[in-house]
Design a protein around this motif. Sequence first.
Motif, PDB file in Angstrom:
ATOM      1  N   ARG A   1      67.209  35.374   3.827  1.00 44.54           N
ATOM      2  CA  ARG A   1      68.026  36.166   2.878  1.00 44.54           C
ATOM      3  C   ARG A   1      69.159  36.847   3.510  1.00 44.54           C
ATOM      4  O   ARG A   1      69.817  37.604   2.670  1.00 44.54           O
ATOM      5  N   ARG A   2      69.402  36.543   4.982  1.00 48.81           N
ATOM      6  CA  ARG A   2      70.594  37.108   5.267  1.00 48.81           C
ATOM      7  C   ARG A   2      70.748  38.892   5.542  1.00 48.81           C
ATOM      8  O   ARG A   2      71.571  39.426   5.194  1.00 48.81           O
ATOM      9  N   LEU A   3      69.243  39.341   5.737  1.00 49.51           N
ATOM     10  CA  LEU A   3      69.400  40.787   5.824  1.00 49.51           C
ATOM     11  C   LEU A   3      69.324  41.398   7.258  1.00 49.51           C
ATOM     12  O   LEU A   3      68.724  40.632   8.100  1.00 49.51           O
ATOM     13  N   PRO A   4      69.961  42.185   7.404  1.00 49.44           N
ATOM     14  CA  PRO A   4      69.844  43.184   8.764  1.00 49.44           C
ATOM     15  C   PRO A   4      68.357  43.742   8.883  1.00 49.44           C
ATOM     16  O   PRO A   4      67.724  44.024   8.181  1.00 49.44           O
ATOM     17  N   VAL A   5      68.288  43.928  10.154  1.00 48.87           N
ATOM     18  CA  VAL A   5      67.135  44.402  10.800  1.00 48.87           C
ATOM     19  C   VAL A   5      67.490  45.736  11.374  1.00 48.87           C
ATOM     20  O   VAL A   5      68.196  45.870  12.434  1.00 48.87           O
ATOM     21  N   PHE A   6      66.996  46.913  10.982  1.00 47.34           N
ATOM     22  CA  PHE A   6      67.369  48.322  11.734  1.00 47.34           C
ATOM     23  C   PHE A   6      66.122  48.843  12.344  1.00 47.34           C
ATOM     24  O   PHE A   6      64.754  48.810  11.947  1.00 47.34           O
ATOM     25  N   VAL A   7      66.129  48.867  13.835  1.00 56.04           N
ATOM     26  CA  VAL A   7      65.142  49.267  14.495  1.00 56.04           C
ATOM     27  C   VAL A   7      65.457  50.699  15.179  1.00 56.04           C
ATOM     28  O   VAL A   7      66.440  50.967  15.851  1.00 56.04           O
ATOM     29  N   HIS A   8      64.398  51.512  14.968  1.00 57.87           N
ATOM     30  CA  HIS A   8      64.582  52.895  15.882  1.00 57.87           C
ATOM     31  C   HIS A   8      64.343  52.841  17.242  1.00 57.87           C
ATOM     32  O   HIS A   8      63.510  51.962  17.492  1.00 57.87           O
ATOM     33  N   THR A   9      65.169  53.215  17.800  1.00 55.47           N
ATOM     34  CA  THR A   9      65.189  53.411  19.158  1.00 55.47           C
ATOM     35  C   THR A   9      65.104  54.910  19.795  1.00 55.47           C
ATOM     36  O   THR A   9      65.672  55.909  19.019  1.00 55.47           O
ATOM     37  N   GLY A  10      64.561  55.270  20.893  1.00 60.68           N
ATOM     38  CA  GLY A  10      64.769  56.466  21.499  1.00 60.68           C
ATOM     39  C   GLY A  10      63.390  57.479  20.980  1.00 60.68           C
ATOM     40  O   GLY A  10      62.559  57.076  20.395  1.00 60.68           O
ATOM     41  N   PRO A  11      63.436  58.725  21.501  1.00 61.64           N
ATOM     42  CA  PRO A  11      62.205  59.352  21.111  1.00 61.64           C
ATOM     43  C   PRO A  11      62.221  59.787  19.482  1.00 61.64           C
ATOM     44  O   PRO A  11      63.018  59.730  18.696  1.00 61.64           O
ATOM     45  N   THR A  12      61.124  60.527  19.468  1.00 62.31           N
ATOM     46  CA  THR A  12      60.784  60.806  17.979  1.00 62.31           C
ATOM     47  C   THR A  12      59.790  61.821  18.064  1.00 62.31           C
ATOM     48  O   THR A  12      59.414  62.836  18.763  1.00 62.31           O
ATOM     49  N   ALA A  13      58.761  61.853  17.024  1.00 63.59           N
ATOM     50  CA  ALA A  13      57.529  62.790  16.844  1.00 63.59           C
ATOM     51  C   ALA A  13      56.830  62.928  17.988  1.00 63.59           C
ATOM     52  O   ALA A  13      56.523  61.730  18.599  1.00 63.59           O
ATOM     53  N   GLN A  14      56.303  63.895  18.526  1.00 62.88           N
ATOM     54  CA  GLN A  14      55.440  64.204  19.599  1.00 62.88           C
ATOM     55  C   GLN A  14      54.253  63.076  19.872  1.00 62.88           C
ATOM     56  O   GLN A  14      53.912  62.750  20.945  1.00 62.88           O
ATOM     57  N   SER A  15      53.578  62.659  18.694  1.00 59.49           N
ATOM     58  CA  SER A  15      52.403  62.285  18.692  1.00 59.49           C
ATOM     59  C   SER A  15      52.520  60.602  18.901  1.00 59.49           C
ATOM     60  O   SER A  15      51.825  59.970  19.153  1.00 59.49           O
ATOM     61  N   LEU A  16      53.660  60.326  18.601  1.00 61.78           N
ATOM     62  CA  LEU A  16      53.958  58.885  18.553  1.00 61.78           C
ATOM     63  C   LEU A  16      54.479  58.274  20.103  1.00 61.78           C
ATOM     64  O   LEU A  16      54.779  58.988  20.766  1.00 61.78           O
ATOM     65  N   THR A  17      54.426  56.989  20.348  1.00 68.95           N
ATOM     66  CA  THR A  17      54.846  56.369  21.486  1.00 68.95           C
ATOM     67  C   THR A  17      56.232  56.361  21.804  1.00 68.95           C
ATOM     68  O   THR A  17      56.780  55.845  20.839  1.00 68.95           O
ATOM     69  N   PHE A  18      56.705  56.691  23.004  1.00 67.74           N
ATOM     70  CA  PHE A  18      58.093  56.304  23.434  1.00 67.74           C
ATOM     71  C   PHE A  18      58.356  54.840  24.084  1.00 67.74           C
ATOM     72  O   PHE A  18      59.472  54.490  23.949  1.00 67.74           O
TER      73      PHE A  18
ATOM     74  N   LEU B   1      83.652  53.462  10.403  1.00 69.38           N
ATOM     75  CA  LEU B   1      83.287  54.245   9.304  1.00 69.38           C
ATOM     76  C   LEU B   1      82.915  53.296   8.209  1.00 69.38           C
ATOM     77  O   LEU B   1      82.371  53.682   7.173  1.00 69.38           O
ATOM     78  N   ARG B   2      83.124  51.959   8.353  1.00 70.67           N
ATOM     79  CA  ARG B   2      82.942  51.221   7.197  1.00 70.67           C
ATOM     80  C   ARG B   2      82.679  49.891   7.372  1.00 70.67           C
ATOM     81  O   ARG B   2      81.661  49.320   7.056  1.00 70.67           O
ATOM     82  N   GLU B   3      83.821  49.001   8.050  1.00 68.13           N
ATOM     83  CA  GLU B   3      83.618  47.769   8.090  1.00 68.13           C
ATOM     84  C   GLU B   3      82.422  47.169   8.858  1.00 68.13           C
ATOM     85  O   GLU B   3      81.881  46.062   8.480  1.00 68.13           O
ATOM     86  N   ASN B   4      81.938  47.788   9.590  1.00 75.23           N
ATOM     87  CA  ASN B   4      80.884  47.169  10.673  1.00 75.23           C
ATOM     88  C   ASN B   4      79.542  47.125   9.785  1.00 75.23           C
ATOM     89  O   ASN B   4      78.662  46.161   9.888  1.00 75.23           O
ATOM     90  N   LEU B   5      79.371  48.131   9.107  1.00 75.41           N
ATOM     91  CA  LEU B   5      78.184  48.095   8.096  1.00 75.41           C
ATOM     92  C   LEU B   5      78.325  46.896   7.160  1.00 75.41           C
ATOM     93  O   LEU B   5      77.040  46.244   6.866  1.00 75.41           O
ATOM     94  N   LEU B   6      79.556  46.853   6.476  1.00 73.99           N
ATOM     95  CA  LEU B   6      79.682  45.662   5.597  1.00 73.99           C
ATOM     96  C   LEU B   6      79.366  44.278   6.207  1.00 73.99           C
ATOM     97  O   LEU B   6      78.845  43.237   5.874  1.00 73.99           O
ATOM     98  N   ARG B   7      79.690  44.103   7.640  1.00 74.60           N
ATOM     99  CA  ARG B   7      79.692  43.106   8.321  1.00 74.60           C
ATOM    100  C   ARG B   7      78.005  42.423   8.454  1.00 74.60           C
ATOM    101  O   ARG B   7      77.852  41.493   8.483  1.00 74.60           O
ATOM    102  N   VAL B   8      77.324  43.482   8.735  1.00 73.08           N
ATOM    103  CA  VAL B   8      75.750  43.135   8.910  1.00 73.08           C
ATOM    104  C   VAL B   8      74.959  42.885   7.675  1.00 73.08           C
ATOM    105  O   VAL B   8      73.810  42.353   7.657  1.00 73.08           O
ATOM    106  N   LEU B   9      75.329  43.609   6.436  1.00 68.06           N
ATOM    107  CA  LEU B   9      74.915  43.268   5.140  1.00 68.06           C
ATOM    108  C   LEU B   9      74.749  41.981   4.897  1.00 68.06           C
ATOM    109  O   LEU B   9      76.023  41.132   5.145  1.00 68.06           O
TER     110      LEU B   9
END
Length: 323
Positions: free
Chosen positions: A161-178, A294-302
């Motif tokens: 479907r040509r969809l992007p995948v957004f992946v959280h990286t880095g620290p987060t809530a204390q109970s979750l794994t880094f 601010l604009r174009e790169n987001l449109l590129r991945v969509l």
Amino acid sequence: MIYDGHCHVASTDFIPDAFLGDVAYGMHRRLDLVAAGPPLDRLHESYRAQHRDHDADRLVAEMDAAGIARSVLLVPDFGYVMPGQPDLAAMAQRHHEIRLRHPGRFWVYLGADPRRGEAGARAFADLVDRFGLDGMKLYPPCGYSPSDRSLYPYYEVCRSRRLPVFVHTGPTAQSLTFTTSEAILVDRAARDFPDVPFVLGHGGVTDVEVSSYLAAHRPNIYVDTGGFAGSPVVGGWVAHLNRLFRLGINHKIIFGTDWPLNQLTGGLQGLVGEIRDGGEVFAGVSQRDQDLILRENLLRVLSPASAAAAGPTPGRQRSGATA
């Protein structure tokens, strides 16, 4: 015209109270190391009170004041690690209703968790098709690697479907794994699915060296700036963003705020005003590169259909699989 590639609906209908409490606990511990802060229960309630924008009306008002035309709403799947979150179908339905309430203002990336198996991938595909969703959101701190082979059926859905995948990286809530949120863990999946765009959430703020290296050398990896105003960076966030925008990867950086974090730092209007008009953030950065960020790169991945929803923009080109 500005697009925000990283937002959430600030609502306890979508973010489990256990997550809000965990974030409040981490904040409480950090404050106590500096000086006696407010009691934990007061911090938790204050954070909970900031998550009552159930229909995104306040977010849209903030966007209007800041001059943000459209935003990506991310819907994380915490179902395996925290109680109190509605199922994904209910959250997809609600986010669809929010888009109908605010036409032309949002794209939506729906969460996934590989432990839901191939049945989960089929359900994800069905929800994408039923509601016209625009991407997938992964939250690896819940306990899985973004290159886990059990995610590959989901990536096949995104590829078809040509969809992007957004992946959280880095620290987060204390109970979750880094350990599962390190940026480098995306590399194998990006290599195995070269025509799927992967966006490293917070990659322009945490683990920047690795994230920028991946973005520079993997044609389908991008980084975003989500959380820039609330992260401890050398010299403050204004100087940090200017350093980031001088690394030579501006064709791979997507502007994102991680609203509702900005409620603690003056709101979207102040942040965007400092970026657009302050002079320092974009010092030495060409107008063309500013437009990309601010604009174009987001449109590129969509996907073409999702990008077309934003209306015509000169020079638009999808480049999910090109450097």
